[in-house]
Design a protein around this motif. Structure first.
Motif, PDB file in Angstrom:
ATOM      1  N   THR A  68       0.824  -1.205   0.000  1.00  0.00           N
ATOM      2  CA  THR A  68       0.000   0.000   0.000  1.00  0.00           C
ATOM      3  C   THR A  68       0.857   1.254   0.000  1.00  0.00           C
ATOM      4  OG1 THR A  68      -0.080   0.185   2.414  1.00  0.00           O
ATOM      5  CG2 THR A  68      -1.781  -1.172   1.365  1.00  0.00           C
ATOM      6  N   SER A  69       0.192   2.382  -0.210  1.00  0.00           N
ATOM      7  CA  SER A  69       0.843   3.669   0.000  1.00  0.00           C
ATOM      8  C   SER A  69       0.972   3.872   1.509  1.00  0.00           C
ATOM      9  CB  SER A  69       0.019   4.787  -0.634  1.00  0.00           C
ATOM     10  OG  SER A  69      -1.272   4.829  -0.063  1.00  0.00           O
ATOM     11  N   LEU A  70       1.873   4.738   1.915  1.00  0.00           N
ATOM     12  CA  LEU A  70       2.100   4.969   3.346  1.00  0.00           C
ATOM     13  C   LEU A  70       0.858   5.445   4.104  1.00  0.00           C
ATOM     14  CD1 LEU A  70       5.677   6.507   3.352  1.00  0.00           C
ATOM     15  CD2 LEU A  70       4.981   4.260   4.166  1.00  0.00           C
ATOM     16  N   PRO A  71       0.043   6.353   3.526  1.00  0.00           N
ATOM     17  CA  PRO A  71      -1.080   6.849   4.323  1.00  0.00           C
ATOM     18  C   PRO A  71      -2.306   5.933   4.360  1.00  0.00           C
ATOM     19  CG  PRO A  71      -0.999   8.036   2.257  1.00  0.00           C
ATOM     20  CD  PRO A  71       0.208   7.125   2.295  1.00  0.00           C
ATOM     21  N   HIS A  72      -2.194   4.700   3.885  1.00  0.00           N
ATOM     22  CA  HIS A  72      -3.359   3.800   3.905  1.00  0.00           C
ATOM     23  C   HIS A  72      -3.862   3.684   5.344  1.00  0.00           C
ATOM     24  CE1 HIS A  72      -5.848   0.240   3.488  1.00  0.00           C
ATOM     25  NE2 HIS A  72      -5.817   0.442   2.180  1.00  0.00           N
ATOM     26  N   PRO A  73      -5.173   3.895   5.569  1.00  0.00           N
ATOM     27  CA  PRO A  73      -5.674   4.000   6.942  1.00  0.00           C
ATOM     28  C   PRO A  73      -5.705   2.697   7.731  1.00  0.00           C
ATOM     29  CG  PRO A  73      -7.483   4.129   5.391  1.00  0.00           C
ATOM     30  CD  PRO A  73      -6.213   4.124   4.589  1.00  0.00           C
ATOM     31  N   ASN A  74      -5.996   1.573   7.081  1.00  0.00           N
ATOM     32  CA  ASN A  74      -6.145   0.346   7.854  1.00  0.00           C
ATOM     33  C   ASN A  74      -5.845  -0.892   7.002  1.00  0.00           C
ATOM     34  OD1 ASN A  74      -6.705  -1.489   9.820  1.00  0.00           O
ATOM     35  ND2 ASN A  74      -8.739  -0.703  10.281  1.00  0.00           N
ATOM     36  N   PRO A  75      -4.579  -1.123   6.691  1.00  0.00           N
ATOM     37  CA  PRO A  75      -4.255  -2.286   5.863  1.00  0.00           C
ATOM     38  C   PRO A  75      -4.578  -3.616   6.543  1.00  0.00           C
ATOM     39  CG  PRO A  75      -2.260  -1.184   6.607  1.00  0.00           C
ATOM     40  CD  PRO A  75      -3.406  -0.331   7.022  1.00  0.00           C
ATOM     41  N   GLU A  76      -4.547  -3.653   7.864  1.00  0.00           N
ATOM     42  CA  GLU A  76      -4.863  -4.899   8.579  1.00  0.00           C
ATOM     43  C   GLU A  76      -6.297  -5.321   8.324  1.00  0.00           C
ATOM     44  OE1 GLU A  76      -3.656  -2.144  10.140  1.00  0.00           O
ATOM     45  OE2 GLU A  76      -1.580  -2.729  10.539  1.00  0.00           O
ATOM     46  N   SER A  77      -7.212  -4.356   8.302  1.00  0.00           N
ATOM     47  CA  SER A  77      -8.616  -4.638   8.027  1.00  0.00           C
ATOM     48  C   SER A  77      -8.797  -5.135   6.590  1.00  0.00           C
ATOM     49  CB  SER A  77      -9.460  -3.385   8.263  1.00  0.00           C
ATOM     50  OG  SER A  77     -10.785  -3.594   7.863  1.00  0.00           O
ATOM     51  N   THR A  78      -8.074  -4.520   5.662  1.00  0.00           N
ATOM     52  CA  THR A  78      -8.130  -4.951   4.263  1.00  0.00           C
ATOM     53  C   THR A  78      -7.618  -6.376   4.130  1.00  0.00           C
ATOM     54  OG1 THR A  78      -7.820  -2.669   3.529  1.00  0.00           O
ATOM     55  CG2 THR A  78      -7.399  -4.403   1.916  1.00  0.00           C
ATOM     56  N   LEU A  79      -6.516  -6.685   4.809  1.00  0.00           N
ATOM     57  CA  LEU A  79      -5.979  -8.049   4.770  1.00  0.00           C
ATOM     58  C   LEU A  79      -6.975  -9.050   5.355  1.00  0.00           C
ATOM     59  CD1 LEU A  79      -2.216  -7.632   5.673  1.00  0.00           C
ATOM     60  CD2 LEU A  79      -3.157  -8.667   3.608  1.00  0.00           C
ATOM     61  N   GLN A  80      -7.661  -8.677   6.404  1.00  0.00           N
ATOM     62  CA  GLN A  80      -8.653  -9.564   6.999  1.00  0.00           C
ATOM     63  C   GLN A  80      -9.789  -9.845   6.010  1.00  0.00           C
ATOM     64  OE1 GLN A  80      -8.341 -11.194   9.939  1.00  0.00           O
ATOM     65  NE2 GLN A  80     -10.182 -12.280   9.355  1.00  0.00           N
ATOM     66  N   LYS A  81     -10.234  -8.826   5.285  1.00  0.00           N
ATOM     67  CA  LYS A  81     -11.287  -9.006   4.278  1.00  0.00           C
ATOM     68  C   LYS A  81     -10.800  -9.897   3.138  1.00  0.00           C
ATOM     69  CE  LYS A  81     -13.471  -4.602   5.287  1.00  0.00           C
ATOM     70  NZ  LYS A  81     -13.663  -3.222   4.842  1.00  0.00           N
ATOM     71  N   VAL A  82      -9.546  -9.712   2.738  1.00  0.00           N
ATOM     72  CA  VAL A  82      -8.960 -10.565   1.692  1.00  0.00           C
ATOM     73  C   VAL A  82      -8.920 -12.015   2.160  1.00  0.00           C
ATOM     74  CG1 VAL A  82      -6.803 -11.096   0.476  1.00  0.00           C
ATOM     75  CG2 VAL A  82      -7.635  -8.733   0.573  1.00  0.00           C
ATOM     76  N   TYR A  83      -8.519 -12.214   3.409  1.00  0.00           N
ATOM     77  CA  TYR A  83      -8.467 -13.566   3.966  1.00  0.00           C
ATOM     78  C   TYR A  83      -9.854 -14.200   4.008  1.00  0.00           C
ATOM     79  CZ  TYR A  83      -7.622 -17.375   7.248  1.00  0.00           C
ATOM     80  OH  TYR A  83      -7.559 -18.607   7.853  1.00  0.00           O
ATOM     81  N   GLU A  84     -10.864 -13.430   4.358  1.00  0.00           N
ATOM     82  CA  GLU A  84     -12.231 -13.948   4.373  1.00  0.00           C
ATOM     83  C   GLU A  84     -12.689 -14.338   2.967  1.00  0.00           C
ATOM     84  OE1 GLU A  84     -14.497 -10.891   6.327  1.00  0.00           O
ATOM     85  OE2 GLU A  84     -13.458 -11.228   8.237  1.00  0.00           O
ATOM     86  N   ALA A  85     -12.347 -13.508   1.975  1.00  0.00           N
ATOM     87  CA  ALA A  85     -12.685 -13.829   0.585  1.00  0.00           C
ATOM     88  C   ALA A  85     -11.953 -15.094   0.133  1.00  0.00           C
ATOM     89  CB  ALA A  85     -12.349 -12.658  -0.331  1.00  0.00           C
ATOM     90  N   TYR A  86     -10.691 -15.224   0.514  1.00  0.00           N
ATOM     91  CA  TYR A  86      -9.896 -16.412   0.197  1.00  0.00           C
ATOM     92  C   TYR A  86     -10.525 -17.655   0.827  1.00  0.00           C
ATOM     93  CZ  TYR A  86      -5.919 -19.636   0.739  1.00  0.00           C
ATOM     94  OH  TYR A  86      -5.097 -20.738   0.763  1.00  0.00           O
ATOM     95  N   SER A  87     -10.883 -17.543   2.094  1.00  0.00           N
ATOM     96  CA  SER A  87     -11.482 -18.684   2.798  1.00  0.00           C
ATOM     97  C   SER A  87     -12.786 -19.104   2.148  1.00  0.00           C
ATOM     98  CB  SER A  87     -11.739 -18.334   4.266  1.00  0.00           C
ATOM     99  OG  SER A  87     -10.538 -18.044   4.915  1.00  0.00           O
ATOM    100  N   ASP A  88     -13.576 -18.117   1.734  1.00  0.00           N
ATOM    101  CA  ASP A  88     -14.888 -18.403   1.172  1.00  0.00           C
ATOM    102  C   ASP A  88     -14.819 -18.859  -0.282  1.00  0.00           C
ATOM    103  OD1 ASP A  88     -17.721 -18.499   1.483  1.00  0.00           O
ATOM    104  OD2 ASP A  88     -17.876 -16.623   0.361  1.00  0.00           O
ATOM    105  N   ALA A  89     -14.079 -18.139  -1.112  1.00  0.00           N
ATOM    106  CA  ALA A  89     -14.081 -18.424  -2.551  1.00  0.00           C
ATOM    107  C   ALA A  89     -13.077 -19.499  -2.965  1.00  0.00           C
ATOM    108  CB  ALA A  89     -13.804 -17.142  -3.334  1.00  0.00           C
ATOM    109  N   VAL A  90     -11.921 -19.519  -2.327  1.00  0.00           N
ATOM    110  CA  VAL A  90     -10.864 -20.437  -2.755  1.00  0.00           C
ATOM    111  C   VAL A  90     -10.918 -21.757  -1.983  1.00  0.00           C
ATOM    112  CG1 VAL A  90      -8.365 -20.756  -2.983  1.00  0.00           C
ATOM    113  CG2 VAL A  90      -9.393 -18.531  -3.487  1.00  0.00           C
ATOM    114  N   MET A  91     -10.898 -21.655  -0.665  1.00  0.00           N
ATOM    115  CA  MET A  91     -10.812 -22.873   0.141  1.00  0.00           C
ATOM    116  C   MET A  91     -12.080 -23.731   0.098  1.00  0.00           C
ATOM    117  SD  MET A  91      -7.752 -22.737   0.870  1.00  0.00           S
ATOM    118  CE  MET A  91      -7.669 -24.224   1.823  1.00  0.00           C
ATOM    119  N   LYS A  92     -13.200 -23.130  -0.238  1.00  0.00           N
ATOM    120  CA  LYS A  92     -14.444 -23.897  -0.349  1.00  0.00           C
ATOM    121  C   LYS A  92     -14.680 -24.423  -1.761  1.00  0.00           C
ATOM    122  CE  LYS A  92     -16.842 -21.516   3.403  1.00  0.00           C
ATOM    123  NZ  LYS A  92     -17.962 -20.621   3.732  1.00  0.00           N
ATOM    124  N   ASN A  93     -13.775 -24.087  -2.672  1.00  0.00           N
ATOM    125  CA  ASN A  93     -13.908 -24.530  -4.061  1.00  0.00           C
ATOM    126  C   ASN A  93     -13.377 -25.957  -4.183  1.00  0.00           C
ATOM    127  OD1 ASN A  93     -13.353 -25.066  -6.848  1.00  0.00           O
ATOM    128  ND2 ASN A  93     -13.471 -22.876  -7.230  1.00  0.00           N
TER     129      ASN A  93
END
Length: 136
Positions: free
Chosen positions: A84-109
């Motif tokens: 990300t760029s330095l001023p990104h407000p909450n990359p941890e939250s974005t990573l958590q959403k990515v992980y949820e999408a991965y768990s739902d779309a990839v791991m359940k496939n």
């Protein structure tokens, strides 16, 4: 507040997903991305051993002059790396959403094979939606 890219690195250090979402990252070859992912995997493993308590989780943030790498390690050993760029407000939250999408779309496939490159219908679109929602 820009998300430049996302990498997913399997527990063996192999790059299984890589996408750029904004201008500004250098154009690299597929082999260069693989080398970078393997190097980051090794650095993460080494830094997890440096903790004085012996219970370290490895490097979580690497900050450069104009970018930041946030690394999230899952219980299975998969690493999610958000650039990300330095001023990104909450990359941890974005990573958590990515992980949820991965768990739902990839791991359940049922057609996805663990530790292999991710080519799952709908996953890319879900990640693009998450990345677009973080732009302020």
């Amino acid at each position: 507040m820009v998300v430049h890219g996302l990498w997913i690195i399997n527990k063996a250090g192999g790059l299984v997903f890589q996408r750029n979402y904004a201008e500004g990252l250098s154009s690299l070859t597929a082999n260069e991305y693989l080398v970078l992912a393997g190097t980051l995997h090794g650095v993460h493993a080494i830094t997890s051993k440096l903790s004085p308590t012996g219970k370290g989780s490895g490097v979580q943030v690497i900050e450069g002059e104009d970018f930041k790498l946030n690394i999230m390690l899952t219980l299975t050993g998969t690493k999610f790396v958000l650039i990300t760029s330095l001023p990104h407000p909450n990359p941890e939250s974005t990573l958590q959403k990515v992980y949820e999408a991965y768990s739902d779309a990839v791991m359940k496939n049922p057609f996805y094979t663990l530790e292999m490159p991710i080519n799952v219908n709908g996953f890319d679109e879900r990640i693009r939606t998450i990345v677009a929602s973080t732009v302020g």
